[in-house]
Design a protein around this motif. Structure first.
Motif, PDB file in Angstrom:
ATOM      1  N   SER B 110      11.569   0.443  -8.697  1.00 25.81           N
ATOM      2  CA  SER B 110      12.744   0.055  -7.912  1.00 25.81           C
ATOM      3  C   SER B 110      12.490   0.179  -6.407  1.00 25.81           C
ATOM      4  CB  SER B 110      13.937   0.937  -8.292  1.00 25.81           C
ATOM      5  OG  SER B 110      13.757   2.253  -7.783  1.00 25.81           O
ATOM      6  N   LEU B 111      11.451   0.906  -6.037  1.00 26.45           N
ATOM      7  CA  LEU B 111      11.226   1.201  -4.616  1.00 26.45           C
ATOM      8  C   LEU B 111      10.335   0.145  -3.971  1.00 26.45           C
ATOM      9  CD1 LEU B 111      10.521   5.018  -5.091  1.00 26.45           C
ATOM     10  CD2 LEU B 111      12.582   4.012  -4.060  1.00 26.45           C
ATOM     11  N   THR B 112      10.568  -0.112  -2.689  1.00 28.06           N
ATOM     12  CA  THR B 112       9.632  -0.917  -1.899  1.00 28.06           C
ATOM     13  C   THR B 112       8.916   0.039  -0.956  1.00 28.06           C
ATOM     14  OG1 THR B 112      11.053  -2.847  -2.012  1.00 28.06           O
ATOM     15  CG2 THR B 112       9.380  -2.841  -0.291  1.00 28.06           C
ATOM     16  N   PHE B 113       7.601   0.069  -1.064  1.00 24.35           N
ATOM     17  CA  PHE B 113       6.809   1.011  -0.277  1.00 24.35           C
ATOM     18  C   PHE B 113       6.245   0.302   0.963  1.00 24.35           C
ATOM     19  CE2 PHE B 113       6.765   2.610  -4.610  1.00 24.35           C
ATOM     20  CZ  PHE B 113       6.956   3.978  -4.448  1.00 24.35           C
ATOM     21  N   ASP B 114       5.963   1.103   1.985  1.00 26.76           N
ATOM     22  CA  ASP B 114       5.313   0.599   3.205  1.00 26.76           C
ATOM     23  C   ASP B 114       3.938   1.227   3.318  1.00 26.76           C
ATOM     24  OD1 ASP B 114       7.325  -0.935   4.914  1.00 26.76           O
ATOM     25  OD2 ASP B 114       8.465   0.857   4.343  1.00 26.76           O
ATOM     26  N   VAL B 115       2.901   0.414   3.548  1.00 29.10           N
ATOM     27  CA  VAL B 115       1.572   0.976   3.811  1.00 29.10           C
ATOM     28  C   VAL B 115       1.599   1.561   5.221  1.00 29.10           C
ATOM     29  CG1 VAL B 115      -0.891   0.556   4.033  1.00 29.10           C
ATOM     30  CG2 VAL B 115       0.435  -0.677   2.296  1.00 29.10           C
ATOM     31  N   ASP B 116       1.567   2.900   5.312  1.00 31.24           N
ATOM     32  CA  ASP B 116       1.593   3.561   6.624  1.00 31.24           C
ATOM     33  C   ASP B 116       0.206   3.580   7.245  1.00 31.24           C
ATOM     34  OD1 ASP B 116       4.257   4.000   6.431  1.00 31.24           O
ATOM     35  OD2 ASP B 116       4.152   6.168   6.184  1.00 31.24           O
ATOM     36  N   PHE B 117      -0.789   3.920   6.441  1.00 31.37           N
ATOM     37  CA  PHE B 117      -2.157   4.000   6.964  1.00 31.37           C
ATOM     38  C   PHE B 117      -3.128   4.029   5.801  1.00 31.37           C
ATOM     39  CE2 PHE B 117      -0.640   8.293   6.351  1.00 31.37           C
ATOM     40  CZ  PHE B 117      -1.727   9.037   5.923  1.00 31.37           C
ATOM     41  N   CYS B 118      -4.408   3.833   6.102  1.00 32.20           N
ATOM     42  CA  CYS B 118      -5.461   3.930   5.097  1.00 32.20           C
ATOM     43  C   CYS B 118      -6.346   5.111   5.438  1.00 32.20           C
ATOM     44  CB  CYS B 118      -6.312   2.653   5.050  1.00 32.20           C
ATOM     45  SG  CYS B 118      -5.405   1.220   4.444  1.00 32.20           S
ATOM     46  N   GLY B 119      -6.965   5.662   4.444  1.00 36.87           N
ATOM     47  CA  GLY B 119      -7.868   6.781   4.659  1.00 36.87           C
ATOM     48  C   GLY B 119      -8.416   7.219   3.329  1.00 36.87           C
ATOM     49  N   PHE B 120      -9.133   8.313   3.313  1.00 33.71           N
ATOM     50  CA  PHE B 120      -9.727   8.891   2.110  1.00 33.71           C
ATOM     51  C   PHE B 120     -10.895   8.040   1.616  1.00 33.71           C
ATOM     52  CE2 PHE B 120      -9.800   9.264  -2.621  1.00 33.71           C
ATOM     53  CZ  PHE B 120     -10.375  10.516  -2.669  1.00 33.71           C
TER      54      PHE B 120
END
Lengths: 303, 201
Positions: B110-120
């Motif tokens: 049900s949620l829409t997510f936002d890509v904040d950053f990449c890493g790892f």
């Protein structure tokens, strides 16, 4: 396969790895521009030495060389090629005869190039006219030991292709630039997360290179750098040369394969021009920092 | 909108933002204005601009961007990730959230997510959007190997593992979508600014 500059490699130009040594990797100037996708910069840890080796053999500086850690590489040439060794110093022999460091040597098919254990410095750069040719990943041939991008470290018996020569090698021997004995440190972006004493300690004490240092970071031990509090820092972008301080107070300096983001505060940054000294520092050797004001008039926030 | 620009070394600037939403807006604005940096690296609440020829001017300029809205009008594309929810940590996340596993799946979808950053790892996107009451701890003992395509949650983030790696996030399911292909254009499917929804496989 055409390289990004449209030249076609000559398949007959190659060498064979007789002994790879403890760690030898292919390196060029890395993969700038992809950090937002989590891709480390990578590339030669000592860019000064890598660029010099390329210039000596007549290559542009972006061409791939071999980064030899600790020494111990033996290769058999299978074509006529100019080579040059820069960076760390140790014995260099061709067919058993000692040859000069920092000089372009014109060699032929069948010649055996042996690099002994380094006596000073940690990373040697062996360039070949035409450069090491292997598939590029995101525009670079560099081995990235953090993310696994690029070719694997060299293995015994491996064949390496070389590109076609660009231009004539240089004559004469490189004069080694006078070694800096202190590493400059520009405070910030998180110097204000530390007690006032921390920068003073970093600038006045010797920090010793630890044995678990690698292409990702140079780990140092010395007087503890104390934080003001135990607040958590949300992950933020790291630049090459960032001096990160985890909770144990022992600094680590980000090298070529460093992660693009990190959650430990960065007390200061070593300018790229001074990183060669760190890339060449052997375990047990001391590092001295000189704290400089690098950002005069800069807007620096205070918590 | 108050942002602070801190100098980093000789040629970089770190823009500190009061929230992740403002950081996303600043990132979009940096891209829109084509600030000449070698790398622009979003963090959780920061944007790093690396490789600037005049960092002082950029730092001063960004602090004048007072008209940035917390949520930019033109937001990134929505990427749908078809997901099969059969992960090893589905039951433990259900206990944590006080739900049935079916309700966990319904909530995640049900949620829409936002890509904040990449890493790892290359292509590993930190997708924010879990509400505070659904915060998930990392595993006490990270797994030595997590399969590529694993859909997982930790903290207030969800992510898709781009390649096989060790991992400490709680795995809800898996997708056959490849989020990382170094030969792809672009190589990463989930770049910062992208919005992400998880849908029926």
């Amino acid at each position: 396969m055409p390289d990004p500059h449209g030249r076609t490699a000559s398949p007959e130009r190659s060498l064979r790895v007789v002994q790879p040594g403890p760690l030898t990797t292919v390196q060029d100037l890395g993969r700038p521009g992809w950090a937002h996708l989590g891709v480390p910069r990578s590339g030669a840890a000592d860019q000064v030495a890598h660029r010099l080796a390329n210039r000596l053999v007549g290559n542009p500086e972006h061409v791939a060389s071999l980064e030899i850690t600790v020494g111990g590489l033996v290769v058999a040439l299978e074509c006529a090629v100019a080579i040059a060794l820069t960076g760390a110093r140790g014995s260099l022999r061709v067919n058993g005869r000692p040859r000069e460091w920092g000089t372009a040597l014109s060699l032929g098919a069948g010649d055996l190039v042996e690099i002994g254990p380094f006596e000073s410095g940690l990373r040697g750069y062996l360039a070949f006219s035409g450069g090491v040719d292997c598939p590029t990943v995101l525009g670079s041939r560099s081995t990235d030991l953090l993310s696994g991008l690029g070719p694997a470290p060299l293995g015994e018996g491996q064949e390496l292709r070389l590109g076609s020569a660009w231009g004539p090698p240089m004559e004469g021997t490189a004069t080694q630039a006078p070694a800096r004995d202190v590493v400059r440190l520009v405070p910030g972006p998180r110097a204000d997360w530390f007690r006032a004493s921390a920068l003073g300690r970093l600038g006045s004490s010797a920090y010793v290179v630890e044995a678990d240092s690698n292409r990702i970071a140079v780990r140092l031990s010395g007087p503890k750098l104390n934080r003001i509090d135990e607040a958590q820092l949300p992950s933020e972008g790291l630049v090459l040369g960032s001096v990160q301080v985890p909770p144990n107070g022992q600094p680590l300096v980000m090298l070529a394969d460093h992660p693009v983001t990190g959650g430990y505060p960065v007390i200061g940054v070593v300018p790229a021009q001074d990183l060669a000294l760190l890339a060449q520092a052997r375990p047990g050797e001391p590092i001295r920092f000189s704290v400089v004001a690098g950002a005069e008039g800069a807007t620096t926030g205070r918590r | 909108m108050s942002v602070t620009a801190r100098r980093v070394g000789l040629d970089a600037v770190l823009v500190e933002c009061p929230s992740g939403a403002v950081a996303r807006a600043v990132y979009a604005e940096v891209l829109r204005r084509v600030v000449a940096a070698v790398d622009v690296v979003p963090g959780a609440t920061t944007i790093l601009l690396d490789g600037l020829s005049d960092p002082q001017a950029v730092a001063a300029d960004i602090e004048t961007w007072v008209d940035i809205e917390a949520e930019p009008i033109s937001r990134g594309p929505v990427v749908e990730i078809p997901t099969t929810y059969d992960g090893p940590d589905l039951a433990s996340v259900a206990r944590l959230w006080g739900m049935t596993t079916a309700e966990v799946v319904g909530t995640h979808r049900s949620l829409t997510f936002d890509v904040d950053f990449c890493g790892f790892a290359p292509g590993f996107a930190y997708c924010s959007g879990l509400p505070e009451h659904l915060r998930v701890p990392r595993l006490q003992r990270p797994r030595p190997r997590v399969e590529p395509g694993s859909v997982a949650v930790a903290d207030l983030y969800t992510a898709v593992y781009p390649m096989a790696s060790p991992g400490g996030w709680q795995i809800l399911g898996r997708t056959s979508v490849s989020v990382w292909d170094p030969r792809g254009e672009p190589p990463g499917l989930l770049a910062p600014g992208t919005r992400v929804r998880f849908v029926d496989a």
